[in-house]
Design an enzyme around this catalytic site. Structure first.
Site, PDB file in Angstrom:
ATOM      1  N   LYS A 110      52.417 113.969 190.364  1.00 52.78           N
ATOM      2  CA  LYS A 110      51.854 112.622 189.763  1.00 52.78           C
ATOM      3  C   LYS A 110      52.202 113.553 188.341  1.00 52.78           C
ATOM      4  CE  LYS A 110      48.114 109.954 188.366  1.00 52.78           C
ATOM      5  NZ  LYS A 110      46.742 109.483 188.733  1.00 52.78           N
ATOM      6  N   ILE A 144      50.903 106.042 189.311  1.00 50.98           N
ATOM      7  CA  ILE A 144      50.313 105.643 190.142  1.00 50.98           C
ATOM      8  C   ILE A 144      49.671 105.201 189.287  1.00 50.98           C
ATOM      9  CG2 ILE A 144      48.162 107.118 191.203  1.00 50.98           C
ATOM     10  CD1 ILE A 144      49.961 109.219 192.416  1.00 50.98           C
ATOM     11  N   TYR A 180      48.922 117.283 190.684  1.00 47.51           N
ATOM     12  CA  TYR A 180      48.555 116.098 189.682  1.00 47.51           C
ATOM     13  C   TYR A 180      48.231 116.783 188.351  1.00 47.51           C
ATOM     14  CZ  TYR A 180      45.908 112.566 187.357  1.00 47.51           C
ATOM     15  OH  TYR A 180      44.737 111.940 186.812  1.00 47.51           O
ATOM     16  N   THR A 235      40.423 108.369 187.958  1.00 48.35           N
ATOM     17  CA  THR A 235      39.758 106.412 187.501  1.00 48.35           C
ATOM     18  C   THR A 235      38.793 106.092 188.801  1.00 48.35           C
ATOM     19  OG1 THR A 235      42.131 106.084 187.517  1.00 48.35           O
ATOM     20  CG2 THR A 235      40.812 104.192 187.279  1.00 48.35           C
TER      21      THR A 235
END
Length: 295
Positions: free
Chosen positions: A164, A205, A135, A46
């Protein structure tokens, strides 16, 4: 090891005249702190990390750490790269400046084997003492960090504590949590936050929390306190907004929404990302009015 869980925001990176706007970045983080978020994660997907220079990457981490100091809000620093030595370098820097943990995306484009993923993450984790969160987002990286590899890393590397999980798969999350009770799974997909939390995930998250950190924080704290009704209500209320914020590639819609709501002074991306279409801007304006974010 002091692990990082709870409500976490995948921070956007603001630009001004082509450069990272560190002053605006600081103000956005202060807003996150004021609205009850547990941790911020700078320079991830992001945060447009793929188009930041290493210098900019490190500057963002440093500002995040300085802004969160003594606030109780932790910094889970993005330290991902498809070159292992670069990821190690960023992780070491994050530790030096005082980050609380590392979030490292699976290496993209190279398409390593599961053994390659194992060695990649082992090298990053061994380069620092900070807790490291894996992740997995195969839709963006082109490689899937399989549950057996994640659990192998958890078993073998002392400071790898969780993942994540951004596949959006409850089955995947459950397989990870059932394999090891102490393995931490957090949701990396706003559309399944409540189901993931209700199934045993230890946090989120979030992209949406850039815009509404107070609500996303309440969603997480409620379910972790056993108030599933409140958490489910918030999750369902946010469904349409979450959907709209992913109508184009992340982070295009969330940055546009923040611009429309006055949180960003300019709407800038770095190529190959471009500004949203006129149709998307209309959708965003309509949904922000509906949610009373703007009038």
């Amino acid at each position: 090891m002091d692990i990082i869980t709870g409500s976490m925001t995948a921070l956007i990176t603001p630009f001004k005249n082509g450069k990272v706007d560190l002053q605006k970045y600081e103000s956005l983080i202060k807003r996150q702190i004021a609205q009850g978020i547990n941790a911020v994660s700078p320079v991830g997907t992001t945060g447009e990390s793929a188009t930041l220079s290493h210098k900019e990457h490190k500057e963002c981490i440093e500002v995040a750490v300085a802004t969160c100091k003594n606030s109780g809000v932790k910094v889970l620093a993005g330290a991902g790269s498809n070159a292992t030595h670069e990821a190690c370098d960023i992780a070491k820097f994050a530790q030096e400046v005082g980050a609380d943990g590392i979030l490292s995306i699976a290496p993209y484009y190279n398409k390593p084997t599961q053994e390659g993923l194992y060695q990649h993450y082992k090298a990053i984790a061994n380069s620092v003492e900070l807790p490291l969160m894996l992740y997995n987002v195969p839709g963006r990286t082109g490689v899937d960090l399989l549950p057996e590899t994640a659990i192998r890393l958890f078993d073998d590397v002392k400071n790898i504590y969780g993942i994540k999980e951004a596949t959006g798969s409850l089955e995947r999350a459950t397989s990870l949590m059932s394999a090891r009770k102490d393995f931490v799974v957090v949701s990396g997909d706003d559309s399944v936050d409540f189901p993931m939390l209700a199934s045993g995930a230890r946090g989120i998250i979030s992209v949406t929390s850039n815009l509404l950190p107070n609500l996303k924080s309440k969603l997480v704290s409620s379910v972790l306190e056993g108030d599933y009704k409140t958490s489910l209500s918030i999750h369902n209320d946010l469904y349409e907004l979450n959907k709209t914020l992913f109508c184009e590639s992340n982070p295009i819609p969330i940055k546009a929404a923040m611009y429309l709501s006055g949180l960003l002074d300019s709407l800038e991306f770095r190529l190959p990302l471009t500004n949203p279409s006129a149709e998307t801007m209309q959708k965003l304006e309509k949904i922000l009015i509906k949610y009373e974010v703007i009038k």
